[in-house]
Design an enzyme around this catalytic site. Structure first.
Site, PDB file in Angstrom:
ATOM      1  N   TYR A  10      -2.540   0.303  10.687  1.00 60.23           N
ATOM      2  CA  TYR A  10      -2.485  -0.209   9.314  1.00 60.23           C
ATOM      3  C   TYR A  10      -1.129   0.078   8.685  1.00 60.23           C
ATOM      4  O   TYR A  10      -0.497  -0.813   8.106  1.00 60.23           O
ATOM      5  CB  TYR A  10      -3.603   0.422   8.491  1.00 60.23           C
ATOM      6  N   SER A  24       0.858  -1.185   0.000  1.00 63.20           N
ATOM      7  CA  SER A  24       0.000   0.000   0.000  1.00 63.20           C
ATOM      8  C   SER A  24       0.890   1.229   0.000  1.00 63.20           C
ATOM      9  O   SER A  24       2.068   1.152   0.378  1.00 63.20           O
ATOM     10  CB  SER A  24      -0.881  -0.004   1.255  1.00 63.20           C
TER      11      SER A  24
END
Length: 229
Positions: A143, A130
């Site tokens: 995250y 990501s």
């Protein structure tokens, strides 16, 4: 005649994982990893040489059973993931643990179990990371930390396993039009507009380009961002 190469894609029931399975299907037999057995069966029926591979990735015993019999694996794509958001003050231990269990520990354990099969094929491991694997920001701590850890894992695996014939690629997509992104938009309080984001198929094409790169090349890190419109 050589056997068609085998690919295992986690998170293959929807989103980026489903798109990756679709992109690999013309040239690979595909194992579709996930938890939603109905969605996996439907996806398998749509692809020429695919079958469901249902498993709970956070259960080490289930993983060990699921990989039994896989003695040669050409491509392993880690696409399954979760995104638990919240400030440091508001995020409890369970939120951080879930990010790590799915985004890091499941990736590590599945790869570890399949290393003999990957080595036998001179295989390729792809970790869908990501933009948060490069940059952390307020509200995304758990995250982002898990994605930083996933990047460190891929970098370490590459150094350890390149001498054994493996290639390891991290893909860093920006915001992508998936169900996860819709949920994130709700949490962040803005309107979801799929046209502003990358398409899952665009990320899948980057995966396909990496795994079909000529044997002299080792794609290591691929960053994708939505074009400004």
């Amino acid at each position: 005649m050589p056997e068609t190469p085998l690919a295992l894609v986690t998170g293959a029931s929807r989103g980026i994982g489903a798109a990756v399975a679709q992109a690999l299907a013309p040239t690979h037999r595909v194992l579709l990893g996930g938890r939603d057995t109905d969605a996996l069966a439907k996806r398998a029926a749509e692809l020429p040489d695919a079958r469901s591979w249902p498993v709970e990735l956070t259960d080490p015993h289930a993983l060990a059973s699921a990989v039994a019999g896989i003695d040669r694996l050409d491509v392993l794509v880690h696409s399954a993931g979760v995104c638990e958001l919240g400030t440091v003050e508001a995020s409890d231990t369970e939120s951080w643990r879930l990010n790590y269990e799915v985004n890091v520990l499941a990736v590590v354990e599945l790869t570890r179990l399949l290393l003999p099969a990957l080595r036998a094929a001179g295989g390729h491991v792809v970790v869908i990371n990501s933009g948060s694997g490069w940059n952390a920001r307020a509200g995304w701590g758990g995250y982002a930390a898990s994605k930083f850890a996933a990047r460190a894992f891929a970098d370490t695996l590459r150094q350890e396993e390149e001498p054994n014939g493996l290639r390891v690629t991290s893909i860093y997509p920006g915001r992508t039009a998936t169900e996860m992104q819709q949920a994130i938009a709700t949490v962040e309080g803005f309107e979801y507009d799929a046209d502003r984001y990358l398409r899952p198929e665009s990320v899948a094409e980057a995966v396909l380009a990496a795994v079909t790169a000529t044997s002299d090349a080792h794609p290591t890190d691929v960053t994708l961002r939505p074009r400004r419109r």
